[in-house]
Scaffold this motif. Sequence first.
Motif: not given
Length: 691
Positions: A365-378, A409-420
Amino acid sequence: MQPNTRSAYLIIRQGNRWADVFRLENGQSLIVGRASSNEIPVSDERASRRHAEVFCQGDDWFVRDLGSRNGTLLNGVKIDTACLLVPGAQIVVASCWMTFVRSLEDYIPPPNTSDEASPQSHTQTDIPPAITHRKDRTSLLESREIDPSEVEGLAEKPSVEPQSAPTLRDTLTDSDRPRPGSPVAMDLLQLAFDLAQQTNVNDACELALKQLLQTVACQAGGVLRLEDTKRAPSSVQPTEVNVVVMAAHERAGRAYHPVSETIIAAVRRDPAGILARNVARDAELLGSKPSDASHVLTTTSMMVAPIRIEGTLYGLIHLYARAADPELTPADLEVALAIAEVLAVSLKNLMRQQTLENKLQSTADRLKQLEQQLGHGEWIGGAEGMRQLREQVQRVAPTHATILIRGESGTGKELVARAIHDRSGRSSGPFIAINCAALTPTLLESELFGHEKGAFTGATERKLGKFELANGGTLMLDELGEMSMEIQAKFLRVLEGQVFERVGGSKPIRVDVRVIAATNRDLEQAVKDGEFRSDLYFRLRVIELRIPPLRNRLEDIVPLAEFFLKQNRARSGHGPIGFSPIAQQAMRDYHWPGNVRELKNCVERAHVLALGPLAEPEDLALSHLQVPGIHAETIPTVAVYQEKTLEQIELDHIEATMRHTGGQKNRAASILGIERSTLDRKLKRLGDTGN
């Protein structure tokens, strides 16, 4: 533990202290009342002789009043018809309270009150037992390891000569030995095996009690957990104990009688097993006079075995025999002590497992919260371009293909990579990202492939590279276009499945890594200019994903801003709750050269600067910086003042809206907030003015 549809329990209380646990069997019909012949006698003048009935129909239990003088209450309401009993239902007959449960673990006792407020308990509390045997440990488990505290205790008493522990055969007479047909060792072995498969504390207690009753040929007993209740700090009285029934058993038609408070106090003072003789009669236990009882039976003997977990008294195993049953013997106490030790090990493991599960869940649960705070969860985005990108990610993620993600730059390429990575078969492996533009060529080579000790100045120890660390997972190379030609050649060999060596090393290394590359550069132009290897370009471009810039996703801007604002409020606990309509329009009109990253920073700035409940455009402090690569006509500029009438400004805005909608009048009218007929009239005037 799942409810047992073939049985149920009545937890019987007198005042504020529980008295008996009555096991209900399908097909039974129980009479509650003052008569001693009733299945549940109530020693209260307010109760009628035949007051109420608890009966079974199918798998359901009901209660009905039998025309009593003072009535029967169900959950505080007087009943006049048969009523269905559900777990937790409270039945009140005079001073007798009964709680209906399907499982003993469902029973939650009310808080304790002072002893003066509690009526006489119907337990064995006031029965003075004659303790005949006390034993700390069983001889059936002689192979256990010696407790260090026992060794220290022997060292403190040198006058006592060490003796070998007596065996069951040495200490017991023939009459005290386990009964024929009960291979105790095999029973203990089978019990330990069965307990190891349990996943629930109550199930383990039920299993241990059942095995003990079968082994010692006894029919009445229970497993109890002892819980200390806190007193006021100024109190000089000892800490009270709350008894929780984990498992209980009695013969059909009989209620389980809890252990006496005297015995509990004795075990708490000295946690050793007890075998006692008791001359109390059931009629006395139930509070009725001997002359009124037609079924007086004598409780001939009882015993308790402590359940100790890590040196602390957790609970008791309690057994007692009636007059018609064989008396409990020292051999039975040996068996009870052995089963109590085996059960204690099982309970310790179960509680440890539950603690680990709780910690893992809390960590997840804490990891999920941290991912959401970093923008990786949504993944926020409803625009057509983002919808297509999401579908592409779903298709390519399960494959092993190399992926090239392209976008500003800034479009969220790392977010897409994490989703993959999260949707691939490598999701349980590591995900490692590295920015190739942030390091010099020498440092980048060391970061990617690692180095040996002494490979260059400052290499004081061997270091594993990102490829080795990402083995079995995914490696994302951001800003890949900034790689030097030398590193590109080495990188291409790894992509082709070839081995590589650490910097300064000669040992070949092979890894299993999925590579996701990302860049905002025009690789095609870089290939033409000789700045990027064409063979590496074609090797990377197996699957290409393009992320649309934020200025092309107008419908996503406000939802993204609200998501980031919610994150900031969650961290700080204060700030604006939203954006004013003017601020929302300003965000839609802005060109966002920094894309989602810039939007996130603007929202954080508004969260800090906003004074009211809604953030305004000035709180966002939007920039009008022109960024290379973004066409100038897409950047709004500050208009030079021109003298115009309101009518002319209105017509100019209508003309701009028509251009924006491509001549679609219905959509233009909706944007302008006017009727279609009104728009037609204004367009006609626009044509008459020659605009």
